[in-house]
Design an enzyme around this catalytic site. Structure first.
Site, PDB file in Angstrom:
ATOM      1  N   CYS A 184     -16.783   1.938   7.025  1.00 48.46           N
ATOM      2  CA  CYS A 184     -18.095   1.823   6.407  1.00 48.46           C
ATOM      3  C   CYS A 184     -18.043   2.565   5.077  1.00 48.46           C
ATOM      4  CB  CYS A 184     -19.148   2.464   7.286  1.00 48.46           C
ATOM      5  SG  CYS A 184     -19.146   1.814   8.963  1.00 48.46           S
ATOM      6  N   ARG A 233     -15.526  -1.908   1.687  1.00 47.60           N
ATOM      7  CA  ARG A 233     -15.172  -1.167   2.901  1.00 47.60           C
ATOM      8  C   ARG A 233     -15.813  -1.756   4.139  1.00 47.60           C
ATOM      9  NH1 ARG A 233     -13.253   4.130   1.686  1.00 47.60           N
ATOM     10  NH2 ARG A 233     -13.705   4.735   3.807  1.00 47.60           N
ATOM     11  N   TRP A 245     -19.478  -1.673   8.686  1.00 42.96           N
ATOM     12  CA  TRP A 245     -18.490  -2.532   9.357  1.00 42.96           C
ATOM     13  C   TRP A 245     -18.640  -2.189  10.828  1.00 42.96           C
ATOM     14  CZ3 TRP A 245     -14.101  -1.915  12.411  1.00 42.96           C
ATOM     15  CH2 TRP A 245     -13.242  -3.016  12.487  1.00 42.96           C
ATOM     16  N   ASN A 260     -19.771   7.264   8.932  1.00 38.90           N
ATOM     17  CA  ASN A 260     -18.565   6.439   8.940  1.00 38.90           C
ATOM     18  C   ASN A 260     -17.625   7.051   9.974  1.00 38.90           C
ATOM     19  OD1 ASN A 260     -16.301   4.924   8.406  1.00 38.90           O
ATOM     20  ND2 ASN A 260     -15.785   6.012   6.522  1.00 38.90           N
ATOM     21  N   GLY A 261     -17.186   6.260  10.945  1.00 38.58           N
ATOM     22  CA  GLY A 261     -16.303   6.797  11.989  1.00 38.58           C
ATOM     23  C   GLY A 261     -16.774   6.340  13.360  1.00 38.58           C
ATOM     24  N   GLU A 295       4.266 -11.410   5.465  1.00 41.47           N
ATOM     25  CA  GLU A 295       3.188 -11.045   4.550  1.00 41.47           C
ATOM     26  C   GLU A 295       2.454 -12.295   4.037  1.00 41.47           C
ATOM     27  OE1 GLU A 295       1.521  -8.588   3.867  1.00 41.47           O
ATOM     28  OE2 GLU A 295       0.640  -8.928   1.911  1.00 41.47           O
ATOM     29  N   LYS A 341      -1.538 -12.926   4.608  1.00 37.18           N
ATOM     30  CA  LYS A 341      -2.462 -13.159   3.493  1.00 37.18           C
ATOM     31  C   LYS A 341      -3.290 -14.416   3.761  1.00 37.18           C
ATOM     32  CE  LYS A 341      -2.651 -10.241   1.941  1.00 37.18           C
ATOM     33  NZ  LYS A 341      -1.986  -8.971   2.008  1.00 37.18           N
ATOM     34  N   GLU A 377      -5.871 -13.862   6.625  1.00 34.75           N
ATOM     35  CA  GLU A 377      -6.949 -12.947   6.266  1.00 34.75           C
ATOM     36  C   GLU A 377      -8.046 -13.607   5.462  1.00 34.75           C
ATOM     37  OE1 GLU A 377      -4.611  -9.767   4.231  1.00 34.75           O
ATOM     38  OE2 GLU A 377      -5.961  -8.479   5.361  1.00 34.75           O
ATOM     39  N   HIS A 403      14.384 -21.049  18.328  1.00 32.16           N
ATOM     40  CA  HIS A 403      14.190 -20.435  19.643  1.00 32.16           C
ATOM     41  C   HIS A 403      12.767 -20.612  20.147  1.00 32.16           C
ATOM     42  CE1 HIS A 403      18.193 -18.777  19.534  1.00 32.16           C
ATOM     43  NE2 HIS A 403      17.950 -18.325  18.308  1.00 32.16           N
ATOM     44  N   LYS A 449     -11.613  -2.796   4.033  1.00 33.41           N
ATOM     45  CA  LYS A 449     -10.488  -2.367   3.203  1.00 33.41           C
ATOM     46  C   LYS A 449      -9.789  -1.150   3.779  1.00 33.41           C
ATOM     47  CE  LYS A 449      -7.961  -2.597  -0.467  1.00 33.41           C
ATOM     48  NZ  LYS A 449      -6.936  -3.656  -0.429  1.00 33.41           N
TER      49      LYS A 449
END
Ligand code: M6R
Length: 614
Positions: free
Chosen positions: A2, A27, A75, A101-102, A487, A491, A494, A510, A609
């Site tokens: 947050c 955030r 968030w 925040n937490g 990566e 991307k 996301e 495989h 973020k």
């Protein structure tokens, strides 16, 4: 996760808080809220589901006067994103408001106790429990709000960065932190607080980084006192911010992500500045030189990171092992911290984190240090918790990365790991001076080669239109480019919400090969260097099953190009530097597919973020 912002001073708080929320929106962005105390000593809390813009519309006809206030962008962790669960939260009497925040881990037990004492709750959050607990402590101990905060926090298990205002004392702002970051901006008889420096930088460059379990009491007359939970006074240390306002703007780009992709050449130049010596053709990182013996004696390097930073760590493993012959293990911080790993005092732990606040990586550092390992932090955010918790380290210096999808921090992380490998190799003499000189020469060319790679932007945009139909993507790479495949897939997931998987190209047979048909786009990273012939065979296998091949090849390639449906060319470079170039078209491909699908690329759903919770 947050974002929190607060203001106390002589200016109107609302515009400062709203601007701060916009800066912090990366955030968390499922709901937002603001609390202000006006000159009549009314405490008003306004909050709404959605983005900061929705909050602005909501308060358009409300009273937002006042020179003290706190604001929050959320968030969700406890309770769905709606206006009841949004912060700030009131205390039962309506006298106090708090943002947080937490995560308060023992909130259920605390809530039950408070309910048994007659408290009622209007949200599902752990945060509301905290503000009720603070008020309860104040009433039951007949004490000041500061002491009540201290008492309440002693009963809390979990992580928090909090700010509290009290309508019976509009001249005081209280903040505290444990596990979640909190920065105090110190102006002329005014204070700002923020989860990071972005809401502060416009008003002052003097900051105090609140430390673990510290509580700050800020007064309108400019006084500030800081104590820890045991009531021991702490001396506030004022530092100067290395951040400027222009770094927080989009310039002429439509999105931060695109700006950050295009900033990579410059970002990497800055990242290498003072570290590459072009006269002596050597590399110098103070974090290595100052602790030379540690690196010479190291029996093993363990890299801990999450997400994109973990992918950078995997590339780091390949480079460090190649150049220094020190064995490297790469761990997800979240696994490492809980699995009782073998750690010795001869180990060096490299913790990688763009934000420097990732809770799992911070916990991994603590575990490593408790077991005697030496910790080297690679962070972007200056003064962040991970940077401070590490024994030494290197900053990325790419400027604030605002887009939730990490791009320029990734290439800078890989570059920094490369510099680390080269510097250790020089010190250990595992490769010749001549070879180091060749690598230094080539590394210096990389920013310009990224520039050339970026020229394909419009072509990639065209390709992206073709693939908006896809429901799945496969990414393949080998050696140094296997982590790039991971990566590239991350991307795409996301920001476009298309399912994508990355594999080492040879692993395809495989299992994943069963997925390939004429609808499946397969992105193959197939540069001339490395296992080119092998990757060529892997491409044949995809082709035989009618997969759609999008290849990333070295300029001038013909064999892969002929087999590909779409081909993107990158300049030739040393094998170990290829990832820094090959990831760029994958970043652009994800960006353009997401845009074509109408996604919010800078603030993709469900993401934040900075992941400061477990
Ligand atoms: O700030 P950190 O580098 O520690 O963050 C780690 C991950 O949360 C982060 O890389 C995440 O995967 C990004 N959204 C990737 O784009």
């Amino acid at each position: 996760m947050c974002g929190i912002v607060g203001y106390l001073g002589s200016r109107e708080a609302y515009p400062i808080l709203i601007k701060g929320l916009h800066r912090l929106e990366y955030r968390g962005y499922d709901s937002a809220g603001i609390a202000l105390i006006n000159s009549k000593l009314d405490l008003s809390v306004y909050k709404t589901k959605g983005k900061v813009e929705d909050l602005e519309n909501y308060v358009a006809d409300k009273d937002v006067e006042g020179t003290i206030g706190i604001a929050h962008t959320r968030w969700a962790t406890h309770g769905e994103p709606n206006s009841q669960n949004a912060h700030p939260h009131y205390s039962q009497s309506g006298r106090l408001a708090l943002i947080h925040n937490g995560i308060i881990e023992n909130y259920k037990v605390l809530k039950e106790e408070l309910i048994s004492k007659g408290y009622t709750f209007s949200s599902d959050t752990d945060t509301e429990v905290l503000i009720q607990l603070i008020e309860y402590m104040q009433m039951s101990h007949n004490t000041s709000i500061y002491e009540a905060v201290q008492l309440a926090l002693k009963n809390v298990i979990g992580a928090y960065a909090i700010a509290i205002i009290d309508k019976s004392n509009p001249n005081q702002l209280i903040a505290a932190r444990k596990g979640s970051p909190l920065i105090i901006g110190v102006g002329d008889k005014e204070f700002l607080i923020g989860s990071d420096a972005t809401p502060i930088v416009e008003y002052t460059n003097k900051v105090i980084y609140l430390e673990e379990e510290e509580i700050a009491v800020m007064k309108r007359n400019g006084e500030i006192s800081i104590t820890n939970l045991s009531n021991v006074p702490q001396t506030p240390i004022i530092k100067t911010l290395e951040l400027n306002l222009s770094q927080l703007e989009k310039a002429n780009f439509p999105h931060f992500m695109l700006k950050e992709i295009f900033e990579q050449p410059e970002a990497l130049r800055t990242s290498m500045l003072g570290r590459l010596n072009m006269e002596s053709k050597t590399v110098r990182l103070s974090g290595i030189i100052d602790h030379r013996d540690k690196f010479l004696k190291a029996k093993r390097i363990i890299i801990c990171a999450c997400g994109t930073s973990w992918h950078a760590g995997l590339i780091g493993k390949y480079i460090i092992e190649e150049l220094t012959r020190i064995p490297v293990e790469v761990e997800y911080s979240s696994e490492f911290r809980y699995r009782n790993p073998v750690i010795t005092k001869d180990d060096i732990v490299i913790a990688i984190s763009q934000s420097g606040e990732t809770a799992d990586t911070l916990a991994a550092i603590k575990l490593a240090k408790d077991n005697g390992a030496f910790v080297y932090g690679i962070c972007n955010v200056v003064g962040s918790s991970i940077a401070r918790a590490s024994d030494t380290g290197s900053y990325l210096h790419v400027g604030p990365e605002i887009g939730v999808a990490s791009t320029n921090a990734f290439t800078a992380q890989v570059t920094t790991l490369t510099l680390i490998a080269m510097n250790i190799a020089e010190e250990k003499k595992t490769i010749s001076k001549e070879r180091i000189a060749e690598l230094v020469e080539e590394l210096q060319q990389i920013p310009e080669k990224i520039n050339q790679t970026l020229q394909m932007n419009m072509r990639i945009k065209l390709y992206a239109q073709i693939f908006t139909y896809a429901r799945n993507f496969i990414y393949l790479g080998r050696g140094f480019n296997y982590p790039v495949a991971l990566e590239g897939a991350l991307k795409l997931k996301e920001i476009s919400y298309i399912h994508a998987e990355g594999y080492p190209a040879a692993e395809m047979k495989h299992g994943p090969i069963a997925l390939i048909d004429e609808e499946m786009p397969v992105v193959v990273i197939a540069p001339k260097r490395g296992m080119y012939e092998k990757v060529l065979s892997n491409i044949q296998e995809v082709k035989a099953r009618k997969g759609k091949i999008i290849s990333i090849v070295t300029k001038g390639d013909t064999a892969v190009k002929e087999l590909s449906d779409f081909c993107l060319e990158i300049p030739d470079t040393e094998e170990c530097f290829v990832p820094i170039l090959s990831v760029v078209p994958l970043q652009l491909l994800s960006y353009h597919i997401a845009i074509a699908k109408g996604r919010n690329v800078d603030q993709p759903r469900n993401l934040a973020k900075s992941v400061t919770v477990e």
